[in-house]
Design a protein around this motif. Sequence first.
Motif, PDB file in Angstrom:
ATOM      1  N   GLN A 196      83.570  11.420 -72.302  1.00 33.99           N
ATOM      2  CA  GLN A 196      83.930  10.103 -71.800  1.00 33.99           C
ATOM      3  C   GLN A 196      83.241   9.013 -72.614  1.00 33.99           C
ATOM      4  OE1 GLN A 196      86.160   9.551 -69.304  1.00 33.99           O
ATOM      5  NE2 GLN A 196      86.510  11.754 -69.309  1.00 33.99           N
ATOM      6  N   ARG A 197      83.853   7.818 -72.609  1.00 31.59           N
ATOM      7  CA  ARG A 197      83.220   6.677 -73.275  1.00 31.59           C
ATOM      8  C   ARG A 197      81.868   6.403 -72.633  1.00 31.59           C
ATOM      9  NH1 ARG A 197      87.463   2.455 -75.568  1.00 31.59           N
ATOM     10  NH2 ARG A 197      89.297   3.773 -75.655  1.00 31.59           N
TER      11      ARG A 197
ATOM     12  N   THR B  77      79.041   8.060 -73.193  1.00 29.49           N
ATOM     13  CA  THR B  77      78.165   9.218 -72.994  1.00 29.49           C
ATOM     14  C   THR B  77      77.250   9.483 -74.187  1.00 29.49           C
ATOM     15  OG1 THR B  77      79.915  10.713 -73.770  1.00 29.49           O
ATOM     16  CG2 THR B  77      79.728  10.369 -71.382  1.00 29.49           C
TER      17      THR B  77
ATOM     18  N   ASP C  17      94.189   7.441 -76.262  1.00 23.87           N
ATOM     19  CA  ASP C  17      94.469   7.769 -74.866  1.00 23.87           C
ATOM     20  C   ASP C  17      95.863   7.361 -74.413  1.00 23.87           C
ATOM     21  OD1 ASP C  17      94.040   5.049 -74.871  1.00 23.87           O
ATOM     22  OD2 ASP C  17      92.307   5.101 -73.556  1.00 23.87           O
TER      23      ASP C  17
END
Length: 195
Positions: free
Chosen positions: A4-5, A7, A174
């Motif tokens: 995830q963004r 992290t 995404d």
Amino acid sequence: LAGQRGTGKTTELRRLRDELRAGGATVVIVDADSYLDMSAPIGAFVFLTFLAGAFGEALVAEGVLDDRDLDGGFWPRAVKLIWSIDRQPHGTTDETEPMFFESNLGAASDSLKRRIREDRSFRAKLQRRTEAHLELLKREVNTHFAELISVVRERRSAPEARVVCLVDSIEHFDGTPANGDEVKESLESLFVRHE
């Protein structure tokens, strides 16, 4: 790296860069976000063109090389390849108009870089038009990388020096609610189908 963004992937890439540099390697990081529309499908031709163009620009930005070493960079080389593909017959009538309206190499190179990021219809058309010519692009990309690495090694007077290009933000692909599956499939195809 995946996750995830937020992290810490970019932090880890920078740590890896620093460790490789401490070991004597020349290392650059390119950010896919800066070159590509992360909400649209991606194909091999566009990805390899971005990678080769970004690699040279990153070497200049890091002060490893200067603009003269790039000899225009990869974008003009990609445009020449696309022009040669444009001159070949195409299977469908909607693919008969040329990819570029610019006849000047510099203007077409700037246009390619901008349109890969901003123009989804251009990107899709480029993918369709060039799909059968991927091996030609791979050869051009390999030659471009080899030439730049040779110049870096020459500048460092180290014929065996390692040169590393790290690519950040790939996980940012995404899509949108309407095309998320298509974007995911294009990314999987990019890394599974193509070596």
